[in-house]
Design a protein around this motif. Structure first.
Motif, PDB file in Angstrom:
ATOM      1  N   GLU A 173      92.065  49.604  36.718  1.00  0.00           N
ATOM      2  CA  GLU A 173      91.939  50.855  37.478  1.00  0.00           C
ATOM      3  C   GLU A 173      90.577  50.943  38.150  1.00  0.00           C
ATOM      4  OE1 GLU A 173      92.234  55.696  36.706  1.00  0.00           O
ATOM      5  OE2 GLU A 173      92.744  54.275  35.121  1.00  0.00           O
ATOM      6  N   ARG A 174      89.524  50.509  37.455  1.00  0.00           N
ATOM      7  CA  ARG A 174      88.177  50.538  38.042  1.00  0.00           C
ATOM      8  C   ARG A 174      88.082  49.583  39.228  1.00  0.00           C
ATOM      9  NH1 ARG A 174      84.706  49.070  33.018  1.00  0.00           N
ATOM     10  NH2 ARG A 174      83.111  48.755  34.640  1.00  0.00           N
ATOM     11  N   LEU A 175      88.701  48.413  39.102  1.00  0.00           N
ATOM     12  CA  LEU A 175      88.668  47.449  40.204  1.00  0.00           C
ATOM     13  C   LEU A 175      89.425  47.979  41.418  1.00  0.00           C
ATOM     14  CD1 LEU A 175      89.205  44.089  38.270  1.00  0.00           C
ATOM     15  CD2 LEU A 175      87.075  44.974  39.219  1.00  0.00           C
ATOM     16  N   GLN A 176      90.577  48.608  41.163  1.00  0.00           N
ATOM     17  CA  GLN A 176      91.364  49.149  42.272  1.00  0.00           C
ATOM     18  C   GLN A 176      90.634  50.273  42.999  1.00  0.00           C
ATOM     19  OE1 GLN A 176      94.163  48.152  43.620  1.00  0.00           O
ATOM     20  NE2 GLN A 176      94.491  46.454  42.210  1.00  0.00           N
ATOM     21  N   SER A 177      89.771  50.980  42.277  1.00  0.00           N
ATOM     22  CA  SER A 177      89.072  52.116  42.887  1.00  0.00           C
ATOM     23  C   SER A 177      87.865  51.688  43.722  1.00  0.00           C
ATOM     24  CB  SER A 177      88.612  53.095  41.797  1.00  0.00           C
ATOM     25  OG  SER A 177      87.616  52.505  40.968  1.00  0.00           O
ATOM     26  N   LEU A 178      87.464  50.422  43.596  1.00  0.00           N
ATOM     27  CA  LEU A 178      86.312  49.949  44.371  1.00  0.00           C
ATOM     28  C   LEU A 178      86.663  49.910  45.851  1.00  0.00           C
ATOM     29  CD1 LEU A 178      85.026  46.965  42.170  1.00  0.00           C
ATOM     30  CD2 LEU A 178      83.899  49.163  42.512  1.00  0.00           C
ATOM     31  N   PRO A 179      85.712  50.200  46.720  1.00  0.00           N
ATOM     32  CA  PRO A 179      85.988  50.128  48.168  1.00  0.00           C
ATOM     33  C   PRO A 179      86.137  48.677  48.616  1.00  0.00           C
ATOM     34  CG  PRO A 179      83.657  50.531  47.769  1.00  0.00           C
ATOM     35  CD  PRO A 179      84.341  50.615  46.430  1.00  0.00           C
ATOM     36  N   GLY A 180      86.803  48.490  49.745  1.00  0.00           N
ATOM     37  CA  GLY A 180      86.930  47.153  50.296  1.00  0.00           C
ATOM     38  C   GLY A 180      85.582  46.621  50.760  1.00  0.00           C
ATOM     39  N   ARG A 181      85.430  45.291  50.716  1.00  0.00           N
ATOM     40  CA  ARG A 181      84.208  44.615  51.180  1.00  0.00           C
ATOM     41  C   ARG A 181      82.993  45.031  50.362  1.00  0.00           C
ATOM     42  NH1 ARG A 181      86.988  46.552  55.293  1.00  0.00           N
ATOM     43  NH2 ARG A 181      85.541  48.275  55.589  1.00  0.00           N
ATOM     44  N   VAL A 182      83.187  45.336  49.075  1.00  0.00           N
ATOM     45  CA  VAL A 182      82.070  45.734  48.220  1.00  0.00           C
ATOM     46  C   VAL A 182      81.063  44.586  48.148  1.00  0.00           C
ATOM     47  CG1 VAL A 182      83.219  44.946  46.101  1.00  0.00           C
ATOM     48  CG2 VAL A 182      81.454  46.702  45.972  1.00  0.00           C
ATOM     49  N   PHE A 183      79.783  44.935  48.166  1.00  0.00           N
ATOM     50  CA  PHE A 183      78.721  43.926  48.260  1.00  0.00           C
ATOM     51  C   PHE A 183      77.709  44.097  47.132  1.00  0.00           C
ATOM     52  CE2 PHE A 183      74.474  42.626  49.603  1.00  0.00           C
ATOM     53  CZ  PHE A 183      74.708  41.327  50.034  1.00  0.00           C
ATOM     54  N   SER A 184      77.189  42.973  46.633  1.00  0.00           N
ATOM     55  CA  SER A 184      76.131  43.018  45.627  1.00  0.00           C
ATOM     56  C   SER A 184      75.318  41.724  45.710  1.00  0.00           C
ATOM     57  CB  SER A 184      76.721  43.204  44.226  1.00  0.00           C
ATOM     58  OG  SER A 184      75.683  43.469  43.295  1.00  0.00           O
ATOM     59  N   GLY A 185      74.463  41.507  44.716  1.00  0.00           N
ATOM     60  CA  GLY A 185      73.630  40.310  44.711  1.00  0.00           C
ATOM     61  C   GLY A 185      73.054  40.062  43.333  1.00  0.00           C
ATOM     62  N   LYS A 186      72.660  38.816  43.089  1.00  0.00           N
ATOM     63  CA  LYS A 186      72.032  38.464  41.820  1.00  0.00           C
ATOM     64  C   LYS A 186      71.154  37.237  42.033  1.00  0.00           C
ATOM     65  CE  LYS A 186      74.342  36.293  38.552  1.00  0.00           C
ATOM     66  NZ  LYS A 186      74.046  34.842  38.533  1.00  0.00           N
ATOM     67  N   VAL A 187      70.375  36.931  41.010  1.00  0.00           N
ATOM     68  CA  VAL A 187      69.507  35.760  41.074  1.00  0.00           C
ATOM     69  C   VAL A 187      70.354  34.495  40.967  1.00  0.00           C
ATOM     70  CG1 VAL A 187      67.645  34.516  39.910  1.00  0.00           C
ATOM     71  CG2 VAL A 187      67.562  37.008  40.074  1.00  0.00           C
ATOM     72  N   PRO A 293      91.869  36.899  57.715  1.00  0.00           N
ATOM     73  CA  PRO A 293      91.532  37.048  56.296  1.00  0.00           C
ATOM     74  C   PRO A 293      90.895  38.416  56.051  1.00  0.00           C
ATOM     75  CG  PRO A 293      90.567  35.050  57.229  1.00  0.00           C
ATOM     76  CD  PRO A 293      91.078  35.851  58.362  1.00  0.00           C
ATOM     77  N   GLN A 294      91.152  38.980  54.884  1.00  0.00           N
ATOM     78  CA  GLN A 294      90.580  40.277  54.540  1.00  0.00           C
ATOM     79  C   GLN A 294      89.516  40.086  53.452  1.00  0.00           C
ATOM     80  OE1 GLN A 294      93.374  43.390  53.696  1.00  0.00           O
ATOM     81  NE2 GLN A 294      94.781  42.759  55.320  1.00  0.00           N
ATOM     82  N   LEU A 295      88.302  40.517  53.758  1.00  0.00           N
ATOM     83  CA  LEU A 295      87.192  40.388  52.817  1.00  0.00           C
ATOM     84  C   LEU A 295      87.343  41.419  51.699  1.00  0.00           C
ATOM     85  CD1 LEU A 295      84.490  39.093  52.049  1.00  0.00           C
ATOM     86  CD2 LEU A 295      83.353  40.746  53.529  1.00  0.00           C
ATOM     87  N   ILE A 296      87.445  40.941  50.464  1.00  0.00           N
ATOM     88  CA  ILE A 296      87.573  41.823  49.311  1.00  0.00           C
ATOM     89  C   ILE A 296      86.202  42.186  48.750  1.00  0.00           C
ATOM     90  CG2 ILE A 296      88.491  42.043  46.977  1.00  0.00           C
ATOM     91  CD1 ILE A 296      90.698  40.121  47.748  1.00  0.00           C
ATOM     92  N   ALA A 297      85.372  41.160  48.524  1.00  0.00           N
ATOM     93  CA  ALA A 297      84.052  41.381  47.947  1.00  0.00           C
ATOM     94  C   ALA A 297      83.150  40.203  48.302  1.00  0.00           C
ATOM     95  CB  ALA A 297      84.149  41.529  46.423  1.00  0.00           C
ATOM     96  N   TRP A 298      81.812  40.473  48.315  1.00  0.00           N
ATOM     97  CA  TRP A 298      80.893  39.366  48.555  1.00  0.00           C
ATOM     98  C   TRP A 298      79.574  39.651  47.847  1.00  0.00           C
ATOM     99  CZ3 TRP A 298      78.189  39.440  53.936  1.00  0.00           C
ATOM    100  CH2 TRP A 298      78.184  40.713  54.496  1.00  0.00           C
ATOM    101  N   MET A 299      78.790  38.592  47.658  1.00  0.00           N
ATOM    102  CA  MET A 299      77.581  38.704  46.857  1.00  0.00           C
ATOM    103  C   MET A 299      76.564  37.679  47.342  1.00  0.00           C
ATOM    104  SD  MET A 299      77.086  37.694  42.823  1.00  0.00           S
ATOM    105  CE  MET A 299      77.953  39.102  42.129  1.00  0.00           C
ATOM    106  N   GLU A 300      75.310  38.122  47.486  1.00  0.00           N
ATOM    107  CA  GLU A 300      74.249  37.169  47.825  1.00  0.00           C
ATOM    108  C   GLU A 300      73.624  36.639  46.551  1.00  0.00           C
ATOM    109  OE1 GLU A 300      70.116  38.858  48.669  1.00  0.00           O
ATOM    110  OE2 GLU A 300      71.425  40.315  49.706  1.00  0.00           O
ATOM    111  N   LEU A 301      73.192  35.374  46.607  1.00  0.00           N
ATOM    112  CA  LEU A 301      72.551  34.729  45.465  1.00  0.00           C
ATOM    113  C   LEU A 301      71.272  34.105  45.954  1.00  0.00           C
ATOM    114  CD1 LEU A 301      75.955  33.417  45.045  1.00  0.00           C
ATOM    115  CD2 LEU A 301      74.964  34.250  42.942  1.00  0.00           C
TER     116      LEU A 301
END
Length: 302
Positions: A173-187, A293-301
């Motif tokens: 349910e938490r994953l479904q509630s996330l907006p499309g193209r959600v973005f984050s980053g980590k080391v 293609p539809q972007l679901i999520a992405w992350m910078e490293l």
């Protein structure tokens, strides 16, 4: 055959089947080819006669029947088949276990094969009297994997996801509630390296859509697949091995967020990966214009 067995969850009804001159199938006997990617929720019982020893494979089989129910379809199904109302929403399955003699034979085969390979490698004996690694080891490895259930890297990821679902029942349910193209980053796990991870939904052709107004209407995300990609900003190479990508993006809830890549660089990275998918996957499946293609999520490293 799938529609005759599970019409309601495959855009059909009993009456529609009858109108086409087909009869419903109450029992479907299949090979492992039906263990993935199909909706068979019309059924509520499953018998694993040829029991696979890998738990992921068994979960995939059971997942054809034990899937999320559609309330509207359920109402329609019960209305047309009131005799099945009592068992709707329940799933039962049985497993036939192999005889104990088979386990002894498999252990013996493995022991003899491994010793034979070792002798061949040590003494340099060729010919068919003893196994040659270049000829037979791959088959032996597949044999061991199939019957001993040693999980592959992808299957290990599936098992970890199942553990996450067990530990956090609200996760879907938490994953479904996330907006499309959600973005984050980590080391990045490798110091001094910069990369961008992408998760795309790749549309596939839905054969249940007949006579679409435009050709692209027959292409849906539900009929396609999900793709993981990792773009190395220094080399420009695109990695698509999910297990290798998992080792890079893996993190815990307390892992700190780390975002430093400039926005223009991120935009260029996304455009490059989308071009990679267009020239690769979309061209391979001959997708028509308008299918992207539809972007679901992405992350910078970094």
């Amino acid at each position: 055959m799938i529609r005759q067995f599970a019409p309601y969850y495959n855009n059909m009804t009993s009456q529609a089947l009858a109108d086409k001159g087909h009869t419903e199938t109450r029992v479907l006997i299949a090979t492992d080819v039906l263990s993935e990617g199909l909706n068979l929720q019309d059924a509520t019982r499953l018998i694993n006669y040829d029991l696979h020893w890998n738990p992921v494979r068994l979960m995939q089989r059971i997942g054809r029947v034990d899937r999320r129910m559609n309330p509207d379809i359920e109402k329609m199904l019960v209305k047309d088949h009131p005799e099945g109302k009592a068992i709707r929403g329940t799933v039962e399955y049985w497993n036939f276990l192999p005889p104990g003699e088979l386990d002894e034979l498999l252990n013996l085969f493995k022991k003899v094969s491994n010793k034979t390979l070792l002798i061949s490698k040590t003494l340099g004996i060729e010919g068919k009297k003893l196994l040659r690694p270049e000829d037979d080891f791959a088959a032996l490895r597949d044999f061991d994997h199939q019957f001993e259930g040693e999980p592959t890297a992808l299957e290990t990821m599936h098992l970890e996801y199942q553990r996450l679902l067990a530990a956090h029942p609200d996760l879907p349910e938490r994953l479904q509630s996330l907006p499309g193209r959600v973005f984050s980053g980590k080391v990045h796990v490798q110091p001094g390296t910069q990369a961008v991870f992408f998760c795309f939904a790749l549309p596939g052709k839905d054969n249940s859509v007949t006579a679409p107004v435009i050709e692209s209407d027959a292409w849906t995300v539900a009929a396609g697949r999900t793709e993981w990609l990792l773009l190395d900003l220094q080399s420009g190479k695109v990695l698509d091995d999910a297990a290798a990508i998992d080792a890079v993006i893996h993190c815990e809830p307390e892992t700190p967020r780390h975002c430093h890549i400039a926005q223009p660089t991120l935009s260029e990275a996304r455009a490059k990966v989308e071009k990679h998918l267009k020239n690769g996957y979309l061209r391979q499946v001959q997708a028509p214009l308008g299918v992207v293609p539809q972007l679901i999520a992405w992350m910078e490293l970094n």
